[in-house]
Design an enzyme around this catalytic site. Structure first.
Site, short mmCIF file in Angstrom:
data_model
loop_
_atom_site.label_atom_id
_atom_site.label_comp_id
_atom_site.label_asym_id
_atom_site.label_seq_id
_atom_site.Cartn_x
_atom_site.Cartn_y
_atom_site.Cartn_z
N ARG A 84 -87.00 -2.37 128.76
CA ARG A 84 -86.35 -1.84 127.76
C ARG A 84 -87.35 -1.65 126.61
O ARG A 84 -88.12 -2.77 126.06
CB ARG A 84 -85.25 -2.84 127.36
CG ARG A 84 -84.60 -2.42 126.23
CD ARG A 84 -83.53 -3.49 125.81
NE ARG A 84 -82.84 -3.38 124.42
CZ ARG A 84 -82.93 -4.14 123.35
NH1 ARG A 84 -83.32 -5.58 123.46
NH2 ARG A 84 -82.67 -3.67 121.99
N HIS A 128 -84.58 0.21 116.52
CA HIS A 128 -84.91 -1.23 116.68
C HIS A 128 -85.63 -1.41 115.29
O HIS A 128 -86.69 -1.88 115.15
CB HIS A 128 -85.82 -1.60 117.76
CG HIS A 128 -86.10 -2.91 117.99
ND1 HIS A 128 -85.56 -3.68 119.28
CD2 HIS A 128 -86.47 -4.04 117.28
CE1 HIS A 128 -85.71 -4.96 119.20
NE2 HIS A 128 -86.13 -5.41 117.97
N GLU A 173 -79.25 -4.97 117.28
CA GLU A 173 -79.07 -6.09 116.50
C GLU A 173 -78.88 -5.53 115.09
O GLU A 173 -79.59 -5.80 114.52
CB GLU A 173 -80.13 -7.33 116.55
CG GLU A 173 -80.38 -7.79 117.60
CD GLU A 173 -81.51 -8.88 117.81
OE1 GLU A 173 -82.06 -9.11 116.68
OE2 GLU A 173 -81.71 -9.27 118.65
N ASN A 302 -78.01 -10.16 123.16
CA ASN A 302 -79.26 -10.77 122.91
C ASN A 302 -79.21 -12.22 122.33
O ASN A 302 -78.04 -12.42 121.33
CB ASN A 302 -79.88 -9.97 121.69
CG ASN A 302 -80.41 -8.80 121.92
OD1 ASN A 302 -79.95 -8.06 122.95
ND2 ASN A 302 -81.00 -7.85 121.03
N TYR A 304 -80.56 -16.29 121.65
CA TYR A 304 -81.67 -17.34 121.62
C TYR A 304 -81.04 -18.72 121.61
O TYR A 304 -81.56 -19.76 122.11
CB TYR A 304 -82.60 -16.79 120.38
CG TYR A 304 -83.20 -15.44 120.67
CD1 TYR A 304 -84.52 -15.58 121.49
CD2 TYR A 304 -82.73 -14.28 120.35
CE1 TYR A 304 -85.23 -14.47 121.71
CE2 TYR A 304 -83.32 -12.82 120.68
CZ TYR A 304 -84.47 -13.11 121.40
OH TYR A 304 -85.40 -12.09 121.72
N GLU A 379 -81.88 -9.32 125.53
CA GLU A 379 -82.87 -9.94 125.03
C GLU A 379 -82.63 -11.42 125.14
O GLU A 379 -81.47 -12.17 124.91
CB GLU A 379 -83.43 -9.76 123.53
CG GLU A 379 -83.89 -8.71 123.17
CD GLU A 379 -84.11 -8.44 121.82
OE1 GLU A 379 -84.29 -9.68 120.96
OE2 GLU A 379 -84.27 -7.35 121.28
O1 IFM Z 1 -88.54 -10.15 118.05
C1 IFM Z 1 -87.30 -10.16 117.95
C2 IFM Z 1 -86.50 -8.70 118.33
O2 IFM Z 1 -87.34 -7.71 117.66
C3 IFM Z 1 -85.26 -8.66 117.90
N1 IFM Z 1 -84.62 -9.90 118.46
C4 IFM Z 1 -85.12 -11.06 118.22
C5 IFM Z 1 -86.78 -11.28 118.72
C6 IFM Z 1 -87.33 -12.61 118.44
O3 IFM Z 1 -87.14 -13.06 117.05
#
Ligand code: IFM
Length: 478
Positions: A84, A128, A173, A302, A304, A379
């Site tokens: 991607r 992006h 995002e 995405n 985290y 992500e």
């Molecule tokens: O690096 C970023 C990415 O560009 C978008 N999502 C989160 C990642 C980590 O912060």
């Protein structure tokens, strides 16, 4: 599950599951002044003193523009089945409007052909975060015309690459574009205007809807159109009504503001009420919600770390900031009464708590809320302070553990009925981490910033084994 039990019960994925990695244009390409490319808001922002760590910029980044062939060869060696990446709008349409620059499109044609030749499925993200500066000068995302410009750009790229790329993502995002870009100002263009951030969110939604329609007007129907949301998993500090109300508010501002109109054709009433002192939403014109509410072929998630909140009056000393960078301005318009807390547990180099249950919960939420819609994890990954050993190898057991935990959460969700078609590790290689510059390394491949040499970390080798076998390798063999 203890590791011994895991060895006895291998964690195996469906045969068609995509094992991918993700990047974005400004974070890796460099070559910012080549072949007619003009500045984007991130060029301007990163060149503004004080905006990024050490004043670092994406001018060179990891020079992917010149090294893309080697990078694709590396992906093939690792056995990745999908990649991607995003398109730099100002490389393709330097003024953000009008005819395309063919030489800009040619770079992406060559990249896609290289991927296809190696059997790697390309997935294109159109936006992006790198808006052409000329469009920001004309008002940026708070300006309605930017959505029309995006649709025109989507059509250009769809026409050029729709014959060979099946997977398309309109925006990455949009929360960050709207609320970090126009609210807290820690991202480009660095504006700090709560009303403008909500207006930007609406025009990003409109851009997604119009862009989806534009793509479909020029692409074969087999292609899939999606959006990647960094949907937050918002959890309450306690079960008190105040803390539950804080969850509602942040969930609306993080998630509902996008998935409301995109998946259901309406903004949540609770969002409109909570933000009524900030904006009157009069820029939502007749027909906008219909334009935004296009059927999707897939949804990109995405993830985290989860977000932990409470009512601010429950804990007046608790921070109002949420780990999205330091600013005196909040990225949460109308949520002055909400406090953010650090979720307990181990953290990555970003200070983000490691909690794979959040990924599982997120997947199950959308499995319920968008039944029948295929999901991709577009992500997921972690930053660590990786350094080569004296033997030149880069050992990153923490990242392996992070990936292992999160992939197990994905597998658990599949077992519970979720339709997850693939996983894109963030990121293929170390790169420009926005306001943090090159300080935070998210790559599975290490980049020596002095020589730009690439070295797969032990996590890349671990992930490679997973991609080749469809089964997660045990941690002790990594
Ligand atoms: O690096 C970023 C990415 O560009 C978008 N999502 C989160 C990642 C980590 O912060």
């Amino acid at each position: 599950m203890p590791e011994s039990a895991q060895t006895a019960n291998p964690v195996t994925f469906p045969p068609a599951f995509l094992w991918g990695a993700a990047t974005s244009a400004y974070q890796i390409e460099g070559a910012v002044r080549e072949d007619g490319r003009t500045p984007s808001i991130w060029d301007t922002f990163s060149h503004t003193p004080g905006k990024t760590a050490g004043g670092e910029t994406g001018d060179i980044a990891v020079d992917h523009y010149h090294r893309y062939r080697d990078d694709v060869a590396l992906m093939a060696e690792l056995g990745l089945t999908a990649y991607r990446f995003s398109i730099s709008w100002s490389r393709v349409q330097p003024t953000g409007r009008g005819p395309a620059v063919q030489v800009g499109l040619d770079f992406y044609r060559r990249l896609v052909d290289e991927l296809l030749a190696k059997g790697i499925k390309p997935a294109i993200t159109l936006y992006h975060w790198d808006l052409p500066q000329e469009l920001e000068d004309a008002g940026g995302w708070p300006e309605r015309d930017t959505a029309y410009r995006f649709a025109e750009y989507a059509q250009i790229v769809g026409e050029a690459l729709g014959d060979r790329v099946e997977q398309w993502i309109t925006l990455n995002e949009p929360w960050c574009s709207a609320f970090l870009g126009y609210g807290s100002g820690v991202h480009a263009p660095g504006r700090t205007d709560p009303a403008a951030s909500l207006k930007a969110a609406h025009h990003l939604n409109l851009a997604h809807g119009l862009g989806t329609t534009a793509l479909r007007s020029v692409m074969p129907t087999r292609n899939s159109v999606a959006i990647s949301l960094n949907s937050s998993v918002v959890r309450p500090l306690s079960q008190t009504p105040g803390d539950l109300a804080a969850v509602r508010k942040i969930d609306d501002l993080a998630n509902g503001v996008f998935h409301g109109p995109i998946l259901r054709g309406a903004y949540p009433e609770t969002l409109l009420t909570a933000t009524s002192k900030v904006t009157d939403w009069s820029y939502v014109l007749d027909g906008d919600l219909r334009a935004i509410h296009q059927p999707l072929d897939a949804l990109g998630l995405n993830y985290y770390t989860p977000t932990l909140v409470s009512a601010a009056d429950a804990d007046p000393k608790a921070p109002r900031a949420d780990g999205h960078g330091a600013s005196d301005h909040s990225p949460w318009p109308g949520a002055e009464d909400v406090a953010f807390h650090q979720t307990p547990g181990e953290r990555t180099e970003m200070g983000w708590t490691i909690d794979p249950t959040g990924l599982h919960d997120l997947i199950m939420r959308y499995t319920k809320e968008a039944p029948g819609l295929p999901l991709y994890i577009t992500e997921n990954g972690a930053a660590y302070d990786d350094k080569p050993d004296s033997d030149g190898r880069v050992h990153d057991p923490e990242r392996i553990a992070y990936l292992h935990g999160h992939l197990r959460a994905v597998r658990r969700a599949i077992a519970e009925g979720a339709d997850i078609r693939g996983y894109y590790l963030w990121s293929l290689m170390d790169n420009f981490e926005w306001a943090y510059g090159y300080e935070k390394r998210f790559g599975a491949v290490y980049v020596d910033y002095a020589t730009l040499a690439r070295t797969p970390k032990s996590s890349a080798l671990w992930y490679s084994q997973a991609a080749r076998t469809g089964t997660l390798p045990a941690l002790e063999t990594a």
